[in-house]
Design a protein around this motif. Structure first.
Motif, short mmCIF file in Angstrom:
data_model
loop_
_atom_site.label_atom_id
_atom_site.label_comp_id
_atom_site.label_asym_id
_atom_site.label_seq_id
_atom_site.Cartn_x
_atom_site.Cartn_y
_atom_site.Cartn_z
N SER A 57 0.95 -1.32 0.01
CA SER A 57 -0.07 -0.06 -0.07
C SER A 57 0.95 1.29 -0.04
CB SER A 57 -0.85 0.14 1.13
OG SER A 57 -0.18 0.15 2.51
N LYS A 58 2.06 1.26 0.07
CA LYS A 58 3.05 2.46 0.48
C LYS A 58 3.62 2.57 -0.91
CE LYS A 58 2.88 3.33 4.80
NZ LYS A 58 2.50 4.45 5.14
N TRP A 59 3.22 1.97 -2.16
CA TRP A 59 4.11 2.16 -3.27
C TRP A 59 2.94 2.89 -4.44
CZ3 TRP A 59 9.23 0.74 -4.32
CH2 TRP A 59 9.72 -0.01 -3.21
N SER A 60 3.59 4.16 -4.73
CA SER A 60 2.74 4.73 -5.68
C SER A 60 3.05 4.89 -7.31
CB SER A 60 2.97 6.31 -5.26
OG SER A 60 2.43 6.45 -3.94
N PRO A 61 2.19 4.85 -8.10
CA PRO A 61 2.75 4.85 -9.61
C PRO A 61 3.84 5.91 -10.04
CG PRO A 61 0.19 4.67 -9.36
CD PRO A 61 0.74 5.04 -8.10
N VAL A 62 4.57 5.49 -10.86
CA VAL A 62 5.43 6.43 -11.35
C VAL A 62 4.92 7.20 -12.57
CG1 VAL A 62 7.66 6.95 -12.47
CG2 VAL A 62 7.74 5.29 -10.60
N ARG A 63 4.71 8.64 -12.52
CA ARG A 63 4.11 9.29 -13.81
C ARG A 63 5.04 9.65 -14.59
NH1 ARG A 63 -0.77 7.03 -12.95
NH2 ARG A 63 -1.74 7.46 -10.62
N ILE A 64 4.92 10.12 -15.78
CA ILE A 64 5.54 11.00 -16.72
C ILE A 64 5.14 12.27 -16.84
CG2 ILE A 64 6.26 10.88 -19.42
CD1 ILE A 64 5.83 7.92 -19.34
N ARG A 65 6.06 13.08 -16.74
CA ARG A 65 5.73 14.42 -16.99
C ARG A 65 6.63 15.02 -18.02
NH1 ARG A 65 9.33 14.36 -12.51
NH2 ARG A 65 11.02 15.80 -12.52
N VAL A 66 6.30 16.32 -18.46
CA VAL A 66 7.24 17.06 -19.61
C VAL A 66 7.94 18.02 -19.01
CG1 VAL A 66 6.80 18.30 -21.60
CG2 VAL A 66 5.09 16.50 -21.18
N LYS A 67 9.04 17.97 -19.42
CA LYS A 67 10.14 19.13 -19.38
C LYS A 67 10.68 19.75 -20.50
CE LYS A 67 13.51 17.87 -16.15
NZ LYS A 67 14.68 17.07 -15.70
N SER A 68 11.07 21.08 -20.21
CA SER A 68 11.59 21.73 -21.21
C SER A 68 13.15 22.32 -21.03
CB SER A 68 10.66 23.30 -21.61
OG SER A 68 9.57 22.85 -22.29
N VAL A 69 13.95 21.91 -21.67
CA VAL A 69 15.26 22.17 -21.32
C VAL A 69 15.89 23.00 -22.59
CG1 VAL A 69 15.66 20.08 -20.16
CG2 VAL A 69 15.91 20.04 -22.48
N ARG A 70 17.26 23.89 -22.12
CA ARG A 70 17.71 24.63 -22.86
C ARG A 70 19.20 24.08 -22.93
NH1 ARG A 70 20.91 29.38 -23.05
NH2 ARG A 70 20.27 30.98 -24.57
N GLY A 71 19.41 23.34 -24.01
CA GLY A 71 20.96 22.94 -24.23
C GLY A 71 21.86 23.42 -25.33
N THR A 72 22.77 23.02 -25.61
CA THR A 72 23.84 23.59 -26.64
C THR A 72 23.78 22.61 -27.91
OG1 THR A 72 25.71 22.47 -25.84
CG2 THR A 72 25.04 24.50 -24.82
N ILE A 73 24.21 23.00 -28.89
CA ILE A 73 24.41 22.47 -30.08
C ILE A 73 25.41 21.51 -30.03
CG2 ILE A 73 24.55 22.51 -32.56
CD1 ILE A 73 21.81 23.28 -31.75
N SER A 74 25.38 20.55 -30.13
CA SER A 74 26.59 19.53 -29.78
C SER A 74 27.12 18.21 -30.82
CB SER A 74 26.52 18.76 -28.40
OG SER A 74 25.25 17.88 -28.10
N ASN A 75 25.86 18.21 -31.79
CA ASN A 75 26.07 17.35 -32.76
C ASN A 75 27.07 17.64 -33.82
OD1 ASN A 75 23.79 19.25 -33.56
ND2 ASN A 75 24.35 18.48 -35.46
#
Length: 338
Positions: free
Chosen positions: A36-54
């Motif tokens: 009863s102590k275990w809760s579902p893991v939810r998926i959420r959306v995150k916006s990130v600001r990275g650099t061009i590395s390709n």
């Protein structure tokens, strides 16, 4: 053989290890016995600001445009799944049906070929049962290979495998997954062989086998976890989409099955690569390699081994017999299109 037999043009087999999707829940390591102590893991959306590395196409390009591309921010919207700040452990749960009937095609349009195939499988089972294969499948349950990236860097991993009958647990085996290696498939402790014996009984049809597998992975409070990533062919706003079952983070059943059948150490590069998933050509797409290419000599791919065994009475080495049976357990469509 007195009668010449040709490969069936229609030949298909159903998989005999049938896993469900694996769903994620979060909780505390010291509360593993309190469901009863275990809760579902939810998926959420995150916006990130990275650099061009390709890697960029700089040859002959405009230097100013190249500088502009490198200096530009790389804005991304991605799915992410993490443990809550008050939970240090990921629970991964799935069920596994073990089915009988290995070597019995679900579709075959050549009666003589079907009879020959069944005789070959029966001879194999009489000599070897499914002991070697079942112990290897059991080892991949015990060592938590099905956790994939979630296993890496974990402090502790406990795997519980319970046999279900009439909706109740009638037998349970517990494993310390991190004490069991991922590269070897030749040393099994008594718990692994006990689980292997159960899987072998299911494959042979001696008993009905339905397993419930639960893994507890101690990662740390608030740490990121890794469900399956969806393959999105159309361009979308998100650069990474994670898989979920009714909004609960999960791993695809196909990925669970791939981990369970990662038992092939019978190919010639096994010492270097370790076990690979059982595939007709030994294909490992992440490495861009087919370890059982049809051009290799001696014969190592499934189709040539099977044809030699069934059509030419050239019995493969025992290790390759195990491989052929493992492909039949995997299932697939193997008819001769010519």
């Amino acid at each position: 053989m007195s009668e010449k037999i040709a490969t069936a043009s229609v030949l298909a087999f159903e998989r005999k290890l049938d896993p469900s999707d694996a769903v994620f829940h979060s909780g505390r390591w010291d509360e593993r016995d309190n469901g009863s102590k275990w809760s579902p893991v939810r998926i959420r959306v995150k916006s990130v600001r990275g650099t061009i590395s390709n890697r960029l196409k700089a040859k002959g390009g405009d230097a100013a445009k190249l500088d502009a591309a490198v200096n530009h921010a790389n804005l991304q919207t991605v799915d992410v799944a993490t443990l809550p700040a008050d939970a240090d452990t990921l629970r991964v749960t799935f069920s596994l049906r073990v089915l009988s009937g290995t070597g019995m095609p679900s579709a075959c349009n050549n009666a003589a070929y079907r009879v020959r195939l069944q005789n070959v499988v029966n001879d194999y089972v009489a000599k070897h049962d499914f002991t070697e294969l079942a112990n290897r499948y059991a080892a991949n349950l015990a060592n938590g290979r099905f956790l994939w990236r979630n296993r890496i860097g974990a402090e502790s991993v406990a795997v519980e495998v319970s046999r279900q009958k009439n909706g109740e647990c009638v037998q349970k085996l517990t494993f310390d997954a991190l004490s069991l290696g991922l590269r070897t498939m030749d040393q099994f402790d008594s718990n692994v062989t006990a689980l292997g014996g159960l899987i072998a009984d299911g494959l042979a049809g001696r008993t009905h086998v339905l397993l419930r597998v639960t893994a507890y992975v101690r990662l740390g409070f608030g740490q990121e976890v890794f469900p399956s990533q969806e393959l999105i062919l159309e361009k979308t706003e998100k650069s990474k989409t994670l898989y979920h079952v009714e909004n609960v983070a999960a791993i695809h059943s196909q990925k669970i099955g791939n981990a369970l059948r990662t038992i092939d150490t019978w190919h010639e590069n096994a010492l270097e690569s370790g076990p690979i998933a059982v595939e007709p050509y030994g294909s490992v797409t992440t490495q861009g390699t087919a370890y059982r290419h049809p051009k290799l000599k001696p014969t190592q791919d499934f189709y040539n081994l099977l044809d030699d065994w069934l059509l030419k009475d050239k019995m493969p080495a025992v290790e390759q017999q195990h491989f052929v049976m493992a492909v039949l357990i995997r299932g697939g469509v193997f008819g001769d299109a010519n």
